[in-house]
Design a protein around this motif. Sequence first.
Motif, PDB file in Angstrom:
ATOM      1  N   LEU A   1      -4.583   4.875   4.176  1.00 42.32           N
ATOM      2  CA  LEU A   1      -4.177   3.042   3.944  1.00 42.32           C
ATOM      3  C   LEU A   1      -2.656   2.538   3.829  1.00 42.32           C
ATOM      4  CD1 LEU A   1      -7.227   1.688   2.043  1.00 42.32           C
ATOM      5  CD2 LEU A   1      -6.777   0.755   4.206  1.00 42.32           C
ATOM      6  N   PRO A   2      -1.637   3.656   3.390  1.00 39.22           N
ATOM      7  CA  PRO A   2      -0.127   3.062   3.713  1.00 39.22           C
ATOM      8  C   PRO A   2       0.041   2.686   4.787  1.00 39.22           C
ATOM      9  CG  PRO A   2      -0.500   4.315   1.672  1.00 39.22           C
ATOM     10  CD  PRO A   2      -1.665   4.426   2.808  1.00 39.22           C
ATOM     11  N   ASP A   3      -0.318   3.811   5.855  1.00 43.56           N
ATOM     12  CA  ASP A   3      -0.425   4.268   6.658  1.00 43.56           C
ATOM     13  C   ASP A   3      -0.536   2.775   8.132  1.00 43.56           C
ATOM     14  OD1 ASP A   3       2.468   5.869   8.825  1.00 43.56           O
ATOM     15  OD2 ASP A   3       0.385   6.594   9.095  1.00 43.56           O
ATOM     16  N   SER A   4      -1.270   2.335   7.589  1.00 43.48           N
ATOM     17  CA  SER A   4      -1.975   1.594   8.655  1.00 43.48           C
ATOM     18  C   SER A   4      -0.625   0.163   9.360  1.00 43.48           C
ATOM     19  CB  SER A   4      -2.554   0.363   7.933  1.00 43.48           C
ATOM     20  OG  SER A   4      -3.770   0.726   6.783  1.00 43.48           O
ATOM     21  N   ARG A   5      -1.234  -0.445  10.673  1.00 35.90           N
ATOM     22  CA  ARG A   5      -0.040  -1.057  11.162  1.00 35.90           C
ATOM     23  C   ARG A   5       0.020  -2.498  12.033  1.00 35.90           C
ATOM     24  NH1 ARG A   5       2.426   3.411  10.975  1.00 35.90           N
ATOM     25  NH2 ARG A   5       2.508   4.937  12.282  1.00 35.90           N
ATOM     26  N   TYR A   6       0.469  -3.205  12.251  1.00 37.69           N
ATOM     27  CA  TYR A   6       1.092  -4.071  12.658  1.00 37.69           C
ATOM     28  C   TYR A   6       0.065  -4.609  13.164  1.00 37.69           C
ATOM     29  CZ  TYR A   6       2.340  -3.988   7.696  1.00 37.69           C
ATOM     30  OH  TYR A   6       3.598  -2.971   6.609  1.00 37.69           O
ATOM     31  N   VAL A   7      -0.565  -5.234  14.147  1.00 35.07           N
ATOM     32  CA  VAL A   7      -1.551  -5.809  15.072  1.00 35.07           C
ATOM     33  C   VAL A   7      -0.809  -7.548  15.390  1.00 35.07           C
ATOM     34  CG1 VAL A   7      -2.916  -6.363  17.548  1.00 35.07           C
ATOM     35  CG2 VAL A   7      -2.717  -4.510  15.664  1.00 35.07           C
ATOM     36  N   TRP A   8       0.658  -7.925  16.150  1.00 36.22           N
ATOM     37  CA  TRP A   8       1.002  -9.474  16.304  1.00 36.22           C
ATOM     38  C   TRP A   8       0.901  -9.803  17.920  1.00 36.22           C
ATOM     39  CZ3 TRP A   8       5.288 -12.060  13.225  1.00 36.22           C
ATOM     40  CH2 TRP A   8       4.794 -11.335  11.302  1.00 36.22           C
TER      41      TRP A   8
ATOM     42  N   MET B   1       1.013  -1.612   0.019  1.00 35.97           N
ATOM     43  CA  MET B   1      -0.255  -0.207  -0.275  1.00 35.97           C
ATOM     44  C   MET B   1       1.319   1.401   0.269  1.00 35.97           C
ATOM     45  SD  MET B   1      -3.484  -0.593   2.219  1.00 35.97           S
ATOM     46  CE  MET B   1      -4.080  -1.907   1.670  1.00 35.97           C
ATOM     47  N   ASP B   2       0.197   2.145  -1.274  1.00 37.46           N
ATOM     48  CA  ASP B   2       1.781   2.886  -1.416  1.00 37.46           C
ATOM     49  C   ASP B   2       0.828   4.033  -2.293  1.00 37.46           C
ATOM     50  OD1 ASP B   2       3.813   4.514  -1.918  1.00 37.46           O
ATOM     51  OD2 ASP B   2       4.686   2.828  -3.266  1.00 37.46           O
ATOM     52  N   GLY B   3       0.953   5.502  -1.407  1.00 38.61           N
ATOM     53  CA  GLY B   3       0.623   6.913  -2.514  1.00 38.61           C
ATOM     54  C   GLY B   3      -0.889   7.087  -1.824  1.00 38.61           C
ATOM     55  N   LYS B   4      -1.508   7.603  -2.439  1.00 31.72           N
ATOM     56  CA  LYS B   4      -2.758   8.522  -2.248  1.00 31.72           C
ATOM     57  C   LYS B   4      -3.961   7.368  -1.974  1.00 31.72           C
ATOM     58  CE  LYS B   4      -3.171  13.548  -2.871  1.00 31.72           C
ATOM     59  NZ  LYS B   4      -2.463  14.030  -3.992  1.00 31.72           N
ATOM     60  N   THR B   5      -4.246   7.807  -0.272  1.00 25.10           N
ATOM     61  CA  THR B   5      -5.836   6.720  -0.372  1.00 25.10           C
ATOM     62  C   THR B   5      -7.273   7.998  -0.671  1.00 25.10           C
ATOM     63  OG1 THR B   5      -4.804   5.943   1.753  1.00 25.10           O
ATOM     64  CG2 THR B   5      -7.508   5.702   1.760  1.00 25.10           C
ATOM     65  N   ILE B   6      -8.010   7.594  -2.245  1.00 18.55           N
ATOM     66  CA  ILE B   6      -9.081   7.765  -2.183  1.00 18.55           C
ATOM     67  C   ILE B   6     -10.470   7.286  -2.274  1.00 18.55           C
ATOM     68  CG2 ILE B   6      -9.497   8.931  -4.610  1.00 18.55           C
ATOM     69  CD1 ILE B   6      -6.633   8.872  -5.644  1.00 18.55           C
ATOM     70  N   LYS B   7     -10.981   8.096  -1.636  1.00 15.62           N
ATOM     71  CA  LYS B   7     -12.129   6.750  -1.411  1.00 15.62           C
ATOM     72  C   LYS B   7     -11.804   5.968  -0.924  1.00 15.62           C
ATOM     73  CE  LYS B   7     -15.053   9.198  -5.376  1.00 15.62           C
ATOM     74  NZ  LYS B   7     -15.485   8.649  -6.703  1.00 15.62           N
ATOM     75  N   HIS B   8     -10.827   5.460   0.391  1.00 18.09           N
ATOM     76  CA  HIS B   8     -10.470   4.342   1.037  1.00 18.09           C
ATOM     77  C   HIS B   8     -10.244   3.633  -0.204  1.00 18.09           C
ATOM     78  CE1 HIS B   8     -13.299   5.879   4.732  1.00 18.09           C
ATOM     79  NE2 HIS B   8     -12.193   6.557   4.684  1.00 18.09           N
TER      80      HIS B   8
ATOM     81  N   ARG C   1     -12.866  -2.749  -8.338  1.00 14.49           N
ATOM     82  CA  ARG C   1     -12.957  -1.641  -7.596  1.00 14.49           C
ATOM     83  C   ARG C   1     -14.823  -1.867  -6.341  1.00 14.49           C
ATOM     84  NH1 ARG C   1      -9.101   2.753  -6.938  1.00 14.49           N
ATOM     85  NH2 ARG C   1      -7.423   1.366  -7.338  1.00 14.49           N
ATOM     86  N   ASP C   2     -15.058  -2.231  -6.871  1.00 14.57           N
ATOM     87  CA  ASP C   2     -16.940  -2.668  -6.166  1.00 14.57           C
ATOM     88  C   ASP C   2     -17.106  -3.471  -5.713  1.00 14.57           C
ATOM     89  OD1 ASP C   2     -16.928  -3.906  -8.200  1.00 14.57           O
ATOM     90  OD2 ASP C   2     -18.504  -2.905  -9.504  1.00 14.57           O
ATOM     91  N   TYR C   3     -16.042  -4.554  -5.839  1.00 17.15           N
ATOM     92  CA  TYR C   3     -16.262  -6.057  -5.795  1.00 17.15           C
ATOM     93  C   TYR C   3     -16.847  -6.642  -5.858  1.00 17.15           C
ATOM     94  CZ  TYR C   3     -12.124  -4.296  -1.888  1.00 17.15           C
ATOM     95  OH  TYR C   3     -11.024  -4.049  -1.563  1.00 17.15           O
TER      96      TYR C   3
ATOM     97  N   ALA D   1     -17.244  -5.581   8.528  1.00 16.61           N
ATOM     98  CA  ALA D   1     -16.857  -4.518   8.515  1.00 16.61           C
ATOM     99  C   ALA D   1     -15.843  -3.259   7.607  1.00 16.61           C
ATOM    100  CB  ALA D   1     -16.837  -4.223   9.741  1.00 16.61           C
ATOM    101  N   GLY D   2     -15.968  -3.460   6.136  1.00 14.69           N
ATOM    102  CA  GLY D   2     -15.078  -2.677   5.771  1.00 14.69           C
ATOM    103  C   GLY D   2     -13.113  -2.707   6.517  1.00 14.69           C
ATOM    104  N   TRP D   3     -12.867  -1.816   6.031  1.00 10.47           N
ATOM    105  CA  TRP D   3     -11.804  -1.021   7.469  1.00 10.47           C
ATOM    106  C   TRP D   3     -11.899  -0.784   8.515  1.00 10.47           C
ATOM    107  CZ3 TRP D   3      -8.194  -2.674   3.645  1.00 10.47           C
ATOM    108  CH2 TRP D   3      -9.031  -1.680   2.466  1.00 10.47           C
ATOM    109  N   ALA D   4     -13.390  -1.153   8.784  1.00 10.70           N
ATOM    110  CA  ALA D   4     -13.584  -0.996  10.490  1.00 10.70           C
ATOM    111  C   ALA D   4     -13.922  -2.298  11.425  1.00 10.70           C
ATOM    112  CB  ALA D   4     -14.952  -0.808  10.656  1.00 10.70           C
ATOM    113  N   PRO D   5     -12.764  -1.533  12.657  1.00  6.88           N
ATOM    114  CA  PRO D   5     -12.774  -3.600  13.681  1.00  6.88           C
ATOM    115  C   PRO D   5     -13.715  -3.296  13.949  1.00  6.88           C
ATOM    116  CG  PRO D   5     -11.749  -1.348  14.692  1.00  6.88           C
ATOM    117  CD  PRO D   5     -12.215  -0.279  13.396  1.00  6.88           C
TER     118      PRO D   5
END
Length: 328
Positions: A297-304, A59-66, A131-133, A233-237
């Motif tokens: 999105l490129p600034d998301s994190r990992y939880v291990w 994941m790199d570059g701009k996040t547009i419309k999630h 993109r519309d899944y 739930a999409g990107w929501a936890p």
Amino acid sequence: MTMVGWGLANVCLEARTAEGVNAFHPGKAWLDTDGKPISAFGGGVLHHRGVYYWFGEIMDGKTIKHDVALRGISCYSSRDLYQWKYEGNVLPAVKNDPSSDLAPGKVAERPKVVYNRRTRQFVMWLHVDRRDYKSARAGVAVSDRPTGPYRYMGSCRPNGAQSRDLTLFQDRDGKAYLIFASEENRTMHIAQLDADYLKPDGVVTRVFVDQFREAPAAFEYQGRYFLITSKCAGWAPSAALYAVATSMLGPWKTMGNPTVGPGSDKTFNSQSTYVLPVAGRPGAFIFMADRWNPNNLPDSRYVWLPISVHRDIVQIAWRDQWNLSVFK
Ligand code: GAL
């Protein structure tokens, strides 16, 4: 903190020993051996000949419309699980063919790789979509080496069924399974793959029927099979939910939320992607999850986090930092 099974070492010991790069820091920035942020989201890990290979979405570059442009699939290697070396973009986006599953305007998510001993090929499955899944397909790629490059073989709807969030599981007997959110994400399918791992062989079971689960992560311990999922739930936890069985093909029994303590209603603000068995340490498993940042999105994190397993019971508790010494 609740301790079950073989137990986890106490927090004081962990704080003394978990310093520098020899520790996991869930939810914090994680840099590779070049000092760059690791970009391997929705990932999975393969262990092969003493080396771990972590594959994930670049994941790199701009996040547009999630969403972000499809760049490809990264591979990182490690011997200790703390320090990761970037091995490159092993399945890059296809820039000159808009009809390709891997065109930058499409979606390629949650890559997982297993090694086929018979064909001596590394086989990657991943969720490919528009993109519309709406296309909801599973793509497959192969390589002679873990670090690729991977040759894209195409995509399918496994056994004619929709396939969105997916994972792979390889059993001790050499059989492999594709596990995916299907039926408009209502129900998960576990589809047995053929001997080459390149297509489903028609044997399939349904799990979490009408439960709207996704982000599957499977593992096996002492003859019990576990499947951890998130809510759709999409990107929501959301709260995780797991099931247990004595065979990959079921019958599966829904258990409950494997996470415990504060934050367990939202999986500590993350979403499952894989369960990593620590090599040479029976019973040692790492829960891998993504903490999405939908606005960047490129600034998301990992939880291990370490998993504790006792018979049918799986437990995952939060830790600010920890290392492999928690596994006795
Ligand atoms: C989630 C899924 C992610 C990604 C996202 C897009 O539900 O787990 O892998 O597809 O939706 O909104």
